[in-house]
Motif scaffolding. Structure first.
Motif, short mmCIF file in Angstrom:
data_model
loop_
_atom_site.label_atom_id
_atom_site.label_comp_id
_atom_site.label_asym_id
_atom_site.label_seq_id
_atom_site.Cartn_x
_atom_site.Cartn_y
_atom_site.Cartn_z
N CYS A 147 4.87 11.09 -3.98
CA CYS A 147 4.20 9.78 -3.95
C CYS A 147 5.01 8.78 -3.11
O CYS A 147 6.16 9.04 -2.75
N ILE A 148 4.39 7.64 -2.81
CA ILE A 148 5.13 6.48 -2.29
C ILE A 148 4.92 5.38 -3.31
O ILE A 148 3.82 4.83 -3.42
N ASP A 149 5.96 5.11 -4.10
CA ASP A 149 5.81 4.28 -5.31
C ASP A 149 5.82 2.78 -4.97
O ASP A 149 6.88 2.22 -4.65
N PRO A 150 4.70 2.10 -5.07
CA PRO A 150 4.66 0.67 -4.71
C PRO A 150 5.36 -0.22 -5.74
O PRO A 150 5.71 -1.35 -5.43
N HIS A 170 0.85 -1.19 0.00
CA HIS A 170 0.00 0.00 0.00
C HIS A 170 0.89 1.24 0.00
O HIS A 170 1.48 1.57 1.01
N GLY A 171 0.99 1.91 -1.15
CA GLY A 171 1.78 3.13 -1.25
C GLY A 171 0.87 4.33 -1.39
O GLY A 171 -0.21 4.37 -0.79
N GLN A 172 1.35 5.29 -2.18
CA GLN A 172 0.51 6.45 -2.44
C GLN A 172 0.76 6.91 -3.87
O GLN A 172 1.88 7.25 -4.24
N GLY A 217 8.51 3.70 3.45
CA GLY A 217 7.39 4.59 3.73
C GLY A 217 6.01 4.03 3.39
O GLY A 217 5.01 4.73 3.48
N ALA A 218 5.97 2.78 3.04
CA ALA A 218 4.67 2.16 2.70
C ALA A 218 4.32 1.11 3.75
O ALA A 218 5.03 0.95 4.75
#
Ligand SMILES: [Zn+2]
Ligand SMILES: [Zn+2]
Length: 398
Positions: A212-215, A200-202, A293-294
């Protein structure tokens, strides 16, 4: 040991009927837990033979029956298992026994296993006075469909009435030339587990990754790191596999997605290695995601356990195979990473599971299991039956 010549003679006489049964089953394949016509066919055959205590609907569509000897011997109870299910494959063979159920095919040889067990029922019914004890014939649904039919049958008490002391089974093997039998002691097939990791990123604009938080990047790190579980956490002498087979995320070239999903299969032979896999995969996925960060959620699903052949039972099977096809044609079976729910029966009672060569390139029987052109050299049915009959009768005669 019973005289193999007499058994071979009986098998030769039974062969046309066994081949006809196998072809009937091949023409009428049914998927796991839907083996209604197959189960009815089996039930009728057992009834014709006068088999005792025929039960249907065990663990879904399973069928069992008992044959009790009236002769001398150990008076033990042994279970012989055959799986009955077919696969969702459109058959590409053009034989006169081709599947009549489009999109469903006996592409693993379970039609042969069922026909062999029906042959064994016939052979044992005709010689009840030569053994004592009880043979439980176990026709199992849904081997190809985890959680499978074996566990379901065991939950319904298939190992209890009567209390089963040994279990035997066989699988046809199209990688192995007809006339050979593979027998191995200890682990012969692996445990098969699966995992699903959701990262789960953003999401956001591909041009502005810092927002962003790249998954996808996190998923890529996890896929690579998962390869260290086998190479760095397990004993190199203890074989195992982690294959990440699915990586799904995003669908636009300029959009960083919110989530990524990874799925894979895990194969092991030992319980402690299996536990370690679950622990390390979960740790690696959650901590890498956290470090970046995820968050990640890990679902680890245990499938069929490893198939472990008992040493004493396997020595019996090996002798039986040697009697059937000759000492020089019995090959040691190395462990393989495939899985089988025969393993559940072997957790309940000591047993052995062996592999009967069914390949014949000259006759065109060269395609592997689960291939749309899979077909077997039917001579293998006779070898399988002879070996299984020797196996069971020797066990009961000891
Ligand atoms: Zn299969
Ligand atoms: Zn199979």
């Amino acid at each position: 040991m019973p005289a193999v010549e007499k058994i071979r003679q009986d098998v030769d006489e039974l062969m046309p009927g066994i081949v006809a049964d196998r072809r009937h089953l091949h023409e009428n394949p049914e998927l796991g837990f839907q083996e209604f016509k197959t189960a009815e066919f089996v039930r009728q055959r057992l009834e014709q033979l006068g088999v005792d205590d025929i039960r249907t609907g065990i663990g879904g569509t399973g069928v069992t029956g008992l044959i009790t000897g009236t002769g001398e011997g150990s008076a033990r109870n042994v279970l012989v298992r055959a799986d009955m299910d077919a696969l969702p494959i459109l058959e590409e063979n053009d034989t006169d026994y081709k599947s009549q159920n489009d999109g469903v095919m006996h592409a693993c040889g379970h039609d042969g296993h069922t026909a062999i067990l029906l042959g064994l029922a016939r052979l044992l019914s005709d010689r009840k006075d030569t053994f004592s004890g009880t043979v439980k014939l176990c026709f199992q649904p849904a081997e190809e469909l985890p959680p499978g039919g074996a566990q379901a049958m065991i939950k319904e008490g298939v190992m209890n009435e009567p209390p089963i002391e040994a279990v035997f089974g066989l699988h046809l093997a199209n990688e192995t030339p007809v006339g050979k039998i593979l027998v191995g002691s200890g682990p012969v097939m692996a445990a098969a587990d699966g995992y699903t990791i959701t990262i789960h990123g953003q999401g956001g604009h591909g041009a502005y990754p810092h927002g962003c938080i790249d998954p996808v990047i996190i998923g890529a790190q996890i896929v690579v790191a998962l390869q260290t579980v086998v190479s760095r956490n397990t004993d190199p002498m203890d074989a195992s596999v982690v294959s990440n087979c699915v990586f799904q995320s995003g669908d636009a070239f300029n959009v960083i997605p919110d989530t990524a999903v990874l799925k894979g299969t895990v194969r092991t032979f030992k319980d402690e290695t299996r536990d370690l896999m679950e622990k390390r995969i979960t740790e690696i996925a959650t901590t890498i995601a956290e470090a970046m960060g995820a968050t990640a959620t890990v679902e680890y699903t245990r499938g069929y356990p490893a198939t472990i052949n008992d040493e004493a039972m396997t020595e019996l099977a090996r002798e039986a195979a040697a009697a059937a096809v000759g000492e020089e044609n019995v090959i040691p079976k190395p462990p393989a990473m495939g899985a089988e729910d025969m393993s559940y029966f072997q957790l309940e009672a000591p047993g052995s599971y062996f592999f009967v060569g069914s390949r014949n390139e000259e006759k065109g029987f060269k395609w592997g299991h689960h291939h749309p052109k899979f077909d077997i050299d039917e001579e293998s049915l006779g070898h399988g039956l002879t070996a299984m009959a020797m196996n069971v009768l020797t066990y009961l005669g000891r």
